[in-house]
Design an enzyme around this catalytic site. Structure first.
Site, mmCIF file in Angstrom:
data_model
loop_
_atom_site.group_PDB
_atom_site.id
_atom_site.type_symbol
_atom_site.label_atom_id
_atom_site.label_comp_id
_atom_site.label_asym_id
_atom_site.label_seq_id
_atom_site.Cartn_x
_atom_site.Cartn_y
_atom_site.Cartn_z
ATOM 1 N N ARG A 109 -10.247 4.505 0.400
ATOM 2 C CA ARG A 109 -11.306 5.118 1.366
ATOM 3 C C ARG A 109 -11.640 6.364 1.071
ATOM 4 N NH1 ARG A 109 -9.374 3.105 7.600
ATOM 5 N NH2 ARG A 109 -8.008 1.472 6.613
ATOM 6 N N LYS A 162 0.204 -0.062 15.264
ATOM 7 C CA LYS A 162 -1.082 -0.528 15.511
ATOM 8 C C LYS A 162 -1.522 -1.764 14.962
ATOM 9 C CE LYS A 162 -4.325 2.300 12.548
ATOM 10 N NZ LYS A 162 -5.672 3.096 12.898
ATOM 11 N N ASP A 163 -0.925 -2.081 13.852
ATOM 12 C CA ASP A 163 -1.372 -3.488 13.171
ATOM 13 C C ASP A 163 -0.696 -4.460 13.851
ATOM 14 O OD1 ASP A 163 -2.999 -2.054 11.399
ATOM 15 O OD2 ASP A 163 -1.401 -1.896 9.949
ATOM 16 N N SER A 171 0.754 -1.215 0.008
ATOM 17 C CA SER A 171 0.003 -0.114 -0.061
ATOM 18 C C SER A 171 1.037 1.403 -0.034
ATOM 19 C CB SER A 171 -0.927 0.103 1.300
ATOM 20 O OG SER A 171 -0.052 0.292 2.313
ATOM 21 N N ARG A 184 -13.468 3.227 16.286
ATOM 22 C CA ARG A 184 -14.163 4.463 15.972
ATOM 23 C C ARG A 184 -15.449 4.164 15.995
ATOM 24 N NH1 ARG A 184 -9.421 3.966 11.481
ATOM 25 N NH2 ARG A 184 -7.782 5.309 12.294
ATOM 26 N N ARG A 193 -13.583 -0.364 4.277
ATOM 27 C CA ARG A 193 -12.212 -0.948 4.307
ATOM 28 C C ARG A 193 -11.260 -0.471 3.181
ATOM 29 N NH1 ARG A 193 -10.396 -6.494 5.171
ATOM 30 N NH2 ARG A 193 -8.719 -5.176 4.750
ATOM 31 N N THR A 238 -16.511 3.716 8.552
ATOM 32 C CA THR A 238 -15.102 3.251 9.227
ATOM 33 C C THR A 238 -15.690 1.788 9.620
ATOM 34 O OG1 THR A 238 -13.792 3.238 11.117
ATOM 35 C CG2 THR A 238 -16.061 4.136 11.429
ATOM 36 N N CYS A 269 -6.023 -5.841 17.499
ATOM 37 C CA CYS A 269 -6.437 -4.655 16.763
ATOM 38 C C CYS A 269 -8.101 -4.373 16.551
ATOM 39 C CB CYS A 269 -5.480 -4.154 15.785
ATOM 40 S SG CYS A 269 -5.570 -5.394 14.320
ATOM 41 N N SER A 302 -13.696 0.300 11.720
ATOM 42 C CA SER A 302 -13.040 -0.051 12.957
ATOM 43 C C SER A 302 -13.978 -0.023 14.239
ATOM 44 C CB SER A 302 -12.050 1.290 13.336
ATOM 45 O OG SER A 302 -12.084 1.298 14.556
ATOM 46 N N LEU A 303 -14.110 -0.963 14.895
ATOM 47 C CA LEU A 303 -14.995 -0.909 16.292
ATOM 48 C C LEU A 303 -14.747 -0.052 17.092
ATOM 49 C CD1 LEU A 303 -15.005 -4.920 16.659
ATOM 50 C CD2 LEU A 303 -16.681 -3.294 15.269
HETATM 51 N N1 PBG Z 1 -5.383 -0.303 9.797
HETATM 52 C C1 PBG Z 1 -4.933 0.418 9.098
HETATM 53 C C2 PBG Z 1 -3.676 1.676 9.268
HETATM 54 N N2 PBG Z 1 -2.655 1.102 10.044
HETATM 55 C C3 PBG Z 1 -1.996 2.408 10.456
HETATM 56 C C4 PBG Z 1 -2.770 3.287 9.771
HETATM 57 C C5 PBG Z 1 -2.360 4.716 10.012
HETATM 58 C C6 PBG Z 1 -1.046 5.060 10.586
HETATM 59 C C7 PBG Z 1 -0.633 4.902 11.844
HETATM 60 O O1 PBG Z 1 -1.293 4.515 12.766
HETATM 61 O O2 PBG Z 1 0.706 4.594 12.007
HETATM 62 C C8 PBG Z 1 -3.894 2.914 9.291
HETATM 63 C C9 PBG Z 1 -4.617 3.499 8.315
HETATM 64 C C10 PBG Z 1 -5.924 4.217 9.136
HETATM 65 O O3 PBG Z 1 -6.248 3.960 10.378
HETATM 66 O O4 PBG Z 1 -6.499 5.320 8.731
#
Ligand code: PBG
Length: 305
Positions: A155, A83-84, A13, A132, A149, A127, A242, A129-130
């Site tokens: 997005r 965060k991943d 990406s 968010r 997603r 979104t 996550c 994300s749960l």
């Molecule tokens: N889950 C995807 C993801 N993993 C990290 C980021 C953003 C960059 C970061 O947090 O370092 C994003 C995109 C988003 O949530 O908008």
């Protein structure tokens, strides 16, 4: 110095490539003459785009293929958004450097409205994300929350295509891609909490690879390391991946480490929040304590445990 290039495994990406290239540039600056190259690859998290991550399940959806490349010696390090990265790594791997954190806030992005509270009743917000979703529901129970997603550019294209009135993304991702102008307002801590580790870049390697660890040492940021350790320990205490509706944000003061955490229910919009201050010498202990506090207050029921 070895003449073999240091190879960086990365997802393909635009954001992942930016982050891997950033690590490459920092390495070249720290070690003049060092050859560094990217090894781009696709992960399961990138391939399955029609379902929310929480539904695909499994931890480390964005990591596995990169870790296989490390094991097979096709790469020396892998670069991730922290965060991943799941709370517990697979055995045989280690996070050998955490880079200085960027803006940890989430970003409110819309072509028609300046802020979340300006949206009309029943506006559509995208979104998957749960975390968010739970915070959106708590602030605006009237909103229609829709799945969204894909990578950052996908997005934004869906927003521009009129599928949503607004979307919520990590500010750091937009800034890294030169898209800061798309940010209409920030959803910032401690009122709104980011994902544990958001906006920090992590470097993973084979555990015990001392040559590689030494090369990465100049990129490590000790302050970011302390705050994300607290956030990730909090997430782990709550059963950590996550995909849980968990938010966490820690800030290092002059004398103490302050940790804010929340667990949410994305359907009902209930939020359990708490915060604690403690010593920066024991960030994990602070995270565990805050996690235990929220579990006592009923987080276990929210998380379906
Ligand atoms: N889950 C995807 C993801 N993993 C990290 C980021 C953003 C960059 C970061 O947090 O370092 C994003 C995109 C988003 O949530 O908008």
């Amino acid at each position: 110095m070895s003449s073999l290039p240091l190879r960086i495994a990365t997802r393909q990406s635009a954001l992942a490539l930016w982050q891997a290239e950033h690590v490459a540039q920092r390495l070249r600056a720290a070690h003049p003459g060092l050859a560094v190259e990217l090894v781009p690859m696709t992960t399961r998290g990138d391939q399955v785009l029609d379902r929310p991550l929480a539904e695909i399940g499994g931890k480390g959806l964005f990591l596995k293929e990169l870790e296989v490349a490390l094991l097979q010696q096709r790469a020396d390090i892998a670069v991730h958004s922290l965060k991943d990265v799941p709370a517990a790594l697979e055995p045989g791997f280690a996070l050998i450097a955490i880079l200085a954190r960027a803006d940890a806030a989430d970003a409110f992005v819309s072509n028609t409205h300046a802020a979340l509270l300006d949206l009309p009743r029943r506006a559509r917000v995208g979104t998957s994300s749960l975390r968010r979703q739970a915070q959106l529901r708590a602030l605006r129970p009237d909103l229609e929350l829709l799945d969204l997603r894909g990578n950052v550019n996908t997005r934004l294209a869906r927003l521009d295509g009129g599928h949503y009135d607004a979307i919520v993304l990590a500010a750091a991702g937009l800034e890294r891609l030169g898209l800061a102008a798309r940010i209409r307002s920030r959803l910032a801590a401690p009122d709104w909490l980011p994902a544990p580790g958001q906006a920090a870049i992590a470097v993973e390697a084979r555990a015990g690879d001392t040559r590689i660890s030494a090369l990465l040492a100049p990129l490590h940021d000790a302050e970011t390391d302390v705050v994300v350790r607290a956030e990730r320990a909090f997430n782990a205490a709550l059963g950590g991946s996550c995909t849980l509706p968990v938010g966490a944000w820690a800030v290092l003061g002059e004398h103490e480490l302050h940790l804010y955490g929340l667990v949410g229910d994305a359907v009902r919009g209930t939020l359990l929040r708490a915060d604690l201050a403690g010593t920066a010498q024991a960030p994990e202990a602070l995270g565990q304590l805050l996690g235990a506090m929220l579990l006592r207050e009923g987080a276990a029921a929210l998380l379906g445990q």
